[in-house]
Design a protein around this motif. Structure first.
Motif, PDB file in Angstrom:
ATOM      1  N   ASP A  10       6.408  49.039 -49.295  1.00  0.00           N
ATOM      2  CA  ASP A  10       6.999  49.357 -48.002  1.00  0.00           C
ATOM      3  C   ASP A  10       8.502  49.624 -48.082  1.00  0.00           C
ATOM      4  O   ASP A  10       9.114  50.025 -47.085  1.00  0.00           O
ATOM      5  CB  ASP A  10       6.718  48.247 -46.985  1.00  0.00           C
ATOM      6  CG  ASP A  10       7.355  46.919 -47.384  1.00  0.00           C
ATOM      7  OD1 ASP A  10       7.517  46.676 -48.598  1.00  0.00           O
ATOM      8  OD2 ASP A  10       7.667  46.121 -46.481  1.00  0.00           O
ATOM      9  N   GLU A  12      10.979  52.049 -48.826  1.00  0.00           N
ATOM     10  CA  GLU A  12      10.953  53.505 -49.029  1.00  0.00           C
ATOM     11  C   GLU A  12      11.876  53.942 -50.165  1.00  0.00           C
ATOM     12  O   GLU A  12      11.507  54.795 -50.984  1.00  0.00           O
ATOM     13  CB  GLU A  12      11.342  54.217 -47.737  1.00  0.00           C
ATOM     14  CG  GLU A  12      11.291  55.734 -47.840  1.00  0.00           C
ATOM     15  CD  GLU A  12      11.589  56.417 -46.526  1.00  0.00           C
ATOM     16  OE1 GLU A  12      11.590  57.677 -46.497  1.00  0.00           O
ATOM     17  OE2 GLU A  12      11.834  55.700 -45.523  1.00  0.00           O
ATOM     18  N   ARG A  13      13.064  53.367 -50.218  1.00  0.00           N
ATOM     19  CA  ARG A  13      14.013  53.761 -51.264  1.00  0.00           C
ATOM     20  C   ARG A  13      13.462  53.460 -52.644  1.00  0.00           C
ATOM     21  O   ARG A  13      13.493  54.310 -53.550  1.00  0.00           O
ATOM     22  CB  ARG A  13      15.349  53.040 -51.064  1.00  0.00           C
ATOM     23  CG  ARG A  13      16.396  53.373 -52.116  1.00  0.00           C
ATOM     24  CD  ARG A  13      17.708  52.656 -51.838  1.00  0.00           C
ATOM     25  NE  ARG A  13      18.676  52.916 -52.894  1.00  0.00           N
ATOM     26  CZ  ARG A  13      18.724  52.228 -54.036  1.00  0.00           C
ATOM     27  NH1 ARG A  13      17.867  51.232 -54.251  1.00  0.00           N
ATOM     28  NH2 ARG A  13      19.645  52.523 -54.946  1.00  0.00           N
ATOM     29  N   ASN A  16      10.467  55.759 -53.489  1.00  0.00           N
ATOM     30  CA  ASN A  16      10.894  57.122 -53.828  1.00  0.00           C
ATOM     31  C   ASN A  16      11.482  57.191 -55.229  1.00  0.00           C
ATOM     32  O   ASN A  16      11.255  58.162 -55.968  1.00  0.00           O
ATOM     33  CB  ASN A  16      11.913  57.623 -52.808  1.00  0.00           C
ATOM     34  CG  ASN A  16      11.277  57.963 -51.473  1.00  0.00           C
ATOM     35  OD1 ASN A  16      10.079  58.239 -51.403  1.00  0.00           O
ATOM     36  ND2 ASN A  16      12.059  57.944 -50.412  1.00  0.00           N
ATOM     37  N   TRP A  31       2.280  57.819 -52.568  1.00  0.00           N
ATOM     38  CA  TRP A  31       2.917  56.617 -52.021  1.00  0.00           C
ATOM     39  C   TRP A  31       2.264  56.235 -50.708  1.00  0.00           C
ATOM     40  O   TRP A  31       1.982  57.086 -49.866  1.00  0.00           O
ATOM     41  CB  TRP A  31       4.417  56.860 -51.828  1.00  0.00           C
ATOM     42  CG  TRP A  31       5.130  55.779 -51.056  1.00  0.00           C
ATOM     43  CD1 TRP A  31       5.003  54.434 -51.240  1.00  0.00           C
ATOM     44  CD2 TRP A  31       6.051  55.954 -49.985  1.00  0.00           C
ATOM     45  NE1 TRP A  31       5.803  53.748 -50.351  1.00  0.00           N
ATOM     46  CE2 TRP A  31       6.458  54.671 -49.561  1.00  0.00           C
ATOM     47  CE3 TRP A  31       6.572  57.067 -49.342  1.00  0.00           C
ATOM     48  CZ2 TRP A  31       7.361  54.486 -48.522  1.00  0.00           C
ATOM     49  CZ3 TRP A  31       7.481  56.881 -48.314  1.00  0.00           C
ATOM     50  CH2 TRP A  31       7.868  55.597 -47.917  1.00  0.00           C
ATOM     51  N   ASP A  33       2.626  52.952 -47.650  1.00  0.00           N
ATOM     52  CA  ASP A  33       3.553  51.871 -47.312  1.00  0.00           C
ATOM     53  C   ASP A  33       2.968  50.778 -46.424  1.00  0.00           C
ATOM     54  O   ASP A  33       3.702  49.902 -45.963  1.00  0.00           O
ATOM     55  CB  ASP A  33       4.802  52.444 -46.639  1.00  0.00           C
ATOM     56  CG  ASP A  33       4.488  53.125 -45.305  1.00  0.00           C
ATOM     57  OD1 ASP A  33       3.298  53.259 -44.965  1.00  0.00           O
ATOM     58  OD2 ASP A  33       5.447  53.526 -44.610  1.00  0.00           O
TER      59      ASP A  33
END
Length: 247
Positions: A10, A12-13, A16, A31, A33
């Motif tokens: 979860d 996001e950074r 990615n 991906w 989350d």
């Protein structure tokens, strides 16, 4: 076709960054989350390997690991911000194949991913072998069936039969069982076992092999205090015990 990886995370950074790094190394990476919809994503994407965070909205990574392990045949690598060894043991006991603590070092993650996915290639092409420091193995290279007093281990179809009943094993569990059983009567050090089943060097503190041995014992109905199958040899490693009628 390149191996497919699903990141369930979860953050996001972080997701990615991991996705971009693995894509650069020729993996297909998706991906997701959310914990409560993770199983649907796994069914849809059909990944070869899942990188699974523990703390997820809706459902924890531990719960996901436990629930999918009954049907998901790919690899599960758990990652968590916790540095508690108990979390590592819990994850491995629930059926995870490997474990990494955050912050994630990209090269280490890549090494673990590659080591896990090499096992898949080994199943596709059994002629592939990993280097191992065990000397003079007693089992011929072409041996595919081992029998030990009610226990049958078949490396051709990767099935385990105990007292007439088929027992389910994860890929990692079967690899460890086959390694131990095919060297029955020989003490295998943790270094040798780690190198063979993980494809990386033992760092002296990793508990994953001990956790997998514990799972093997439970599935084989083996009492660790009075083992008939797998004995811990203090300071040396593990010994798969031979019965007189073994062959």
């Amino acid at each position: 076709m390149n191996d497919k990886i699903l990141i369930i995370e979860d953050d996001e950074r972080l997701a990615n960054l991991v996705q971009a790094y693995l894509v650069r190394h020729d993996y297909q990476v998706e991906w997701h989350d959310q914990g409560d919809t993770a199983e649907e994503a796994i069914v849809k994407i059909k990944p070869d390997l899942i990188i699974l965070d523990v703390m997820l909205p809706g459902k924890s990574g531990f719960d996901i690991c436990r629930d999918i392990r009954t049907w998901f045949t790919g690899f599960i690598l758990i990652m968590t911000a916790s540095e508690d060894n108990i979390d590592e043991i819990v994850g491995l006991e629930l059926g995870a194949d490997d474990y990494l603590a955050k912050p994630i070092e990209p090269r280490l993650l890549l090494a673990r991913v590659r080591a896990l996915l090499r096992r898949k290639q080994l199943e596709i092409d059994p002629s592939i072998s990993y280097p191992i420091s065990i000397v003079s193995p007693e089992i011929p290279d072409n041996e595919v069936l081992l029998s030990f007093d009610g226990l049958i281990v078949n490396n051709e179809n990767r099935k385990v039969i105990l007292n007439g009943q088929e027992i389910d094993f994860t890929t990692a569990e079967f690899d460890l069982l086959w390694l131990l059983a095919s060297h029955a009567g020989q003490i295998l050090s943790r270094d040798d076992i780690f190198s063979q089943v993980r494809g990386i060097d033992f760092d002296g503190s990793d508990r994953s092999i001990d956790a997998r041995v514990s799972r093997l014992r439970r599935k084989l109905l083996d009492d660790p205090d009075n083992p008939r199958r797998i004995k811990t040899v203090r300071g040396k490693g593990y010994l798969f015990l031979c019965e007189e009628d073994n062959h």
